[in-house]
Design an enzyme around this catalytic site. Sequence first.
Site, mmCIF file in Angstrom:
data_model
loop_
_atom_site.group_PDB
_atom_site.id
_atom_site.type_symbol
_atom_site.label_atom_id
_atom_site.label_comp_id
_atom_site.label_asym_id
_atom_site.label_seq_id
_atom_site.Cartn_x
_atom_site.Cartn_y
_atom_site.Cartn_z
ATOM 1 C CD GLU A 243 -2.808 0.884 2.409
ATOM 2 O OE1 GLU A 243 -3.371 2.290 2.811
ATOM 3 O OE2 GLU A 243 -2.856 0.146 3.029
ATOM 4 N NE ARG A 269 0.161 36.170 -16.037
ATOM 5 C CZ ARG A 269 -0.832 36.697 -15.925
ATOM 6 N NH1 ARG A 269 -1.763 36.246 -16.587
ATOM 7 N NH2 ARG A 269 -1.506 37.308 -15.005
ATOM 8 C CD GLN A 280 19.881 33.222 -11.390
ATOM 9 O OE1 GLN A 280 20.116 33.675 -10.427
ATOM 10 N NE2 GLN A 280 20.971 32.711 -12.152
ATOM 11 N N GLY A 365 -1.171 5.473 6.661
ATOM 12 C CA GLY A 365 -0.126 5.862 7.426
ATOM 13 C C GLY A 365 0.317 7.134 7.236
#
Length: 511
Positions: A243, A269, A280, A365
């Site tokens: 899991e 954009r 940067q 968990g």
Amino acid sequence: MKHPYFNEDHEMFRSSVKQFVEKEILPFADQWEEDKKIPKSLWTKMGDQGFLGINFPEKYGGTDNDFFYSVILLEELAKSGYAGVSAAQGVHQYMSTAHLLRTGSDFLKEKYLPKAISGEWIGSLAITEPIAGSDVANIKTTAVKKEGHYIINGQKTFITNGVFGDFICLACKTKLEDGINGISLIMVDQNLPGVKKNQLKKMGWHCSDTAELFFDDVKVPENHLVGEENQGFFYIMDCFQLERLVTGISSVAGAEAGIDATLKYMSEREAFGRTLNKFQILRHRLIDLYTELESVRQLSYYASWKHQNGQDAVKESCMSKLKATELAKEASDVCLQMFGGNGYMHGYPIERMYRDARVGTIVGGTSEIMKEIIGKIWLDDVSYKPVYKNSQKDKLKEEKMSKKPETAREIIESLPERFKSEKSEGVDTVFHFDIEGERGGQWTITVAEQKLDLKEGLHGEAKCVLKTKDAVYEDSELGRTNAQMAVMMGKIKISNIGEMMKFVGLFKRLH
């Protein structure tokens, strides 16, 4: 260039999964998010493609492929950006049916696995309760035997596929006062009288259904018990490796999808006369994320390789789950920031990914639990061994074991040759081994001045006494069962646990 984990067949499979995602998921998933439901047609289409039985035997409709085919499926579903789809599939294939595959009876396998693999029936795993999450031993749902049936009463919560699924692998108490030694797994059909469900509203994973389940005198035949009665806790613990591995793999791929979507947005954009991907400070932040992502990816691949080869990968699976889910959470936050105000708006993929990523550090968990398990393995030298056997991997182990001591007597008599004298500096102790059965006997083991002395019979006063049966001792020493679990269940009685832990470290293991 040859890949250490994937071959040409793997890559062909990856191409088929990508095509499936592009054709059958991406055009429709926004509507599924609105509907809070994945249509049954997607499950049957996945079944038709062989996606729901990758590691299952062919006789049940599976393809019996290696685990890296599962890695590919998990990655490509997560890269779709719809974590609800990925989560629902993961629970169905790697959790709800995992116990059936490993230890279910022929009757249960024949009833559930073909329909689960075809996508006709969808499964859920029901462990968590309102007052018992990580504390599995504290569950209160009961299953009481009566006239060939279990009568089940109780409540579960946060159950993926619990609303629109067809069957439940249910954890419940069959011995009320015995804590972890009184938990069993039982297969329950969701359409049985007395099963009630309530769909929960949640922050993310909108297209996957999550339920509260209520059981009111639900009557289930005794032959729906999975494995042995009162062994459910240990089965659950054993399956957590898979899991958590699944969660880690999916989280890495989900984070990558978020970074890719962000890079695309940044290339389009503009601000201050240039596109965002030319700044940067922004580039370097994403480079840091991508470097971490690649590191965790390789950890998840290594854990997958160990799992595939039947090796203990509990530590690596927990590490992968811990770092991958924390990284996915961080990446979604950083990436949303790159989108600015648009990232906060419904309709942009990063807004959904941000919501979806948050639960990763909780399910299967929590991060805190992962750290505790890693600490026990790394710092406390605790080992977790499989509770039950699984396919060809265990056959290979047995073949290796056949060349080593097999009976309790042979195992004890091999102690001198397995003794690590360099580890025994300062050790002065005496042990009595009292092993019932014709293959056992009584033994005195003395360690002093970095030497070991083995004598048959019980002599003098011991600092620690071990009592058990020959078969239990053999299974424990040869890795067929988990020694710690045997101690917790009372099958092996040890008078001084601390002394025994030091003693065990003085010998090379047989497995």
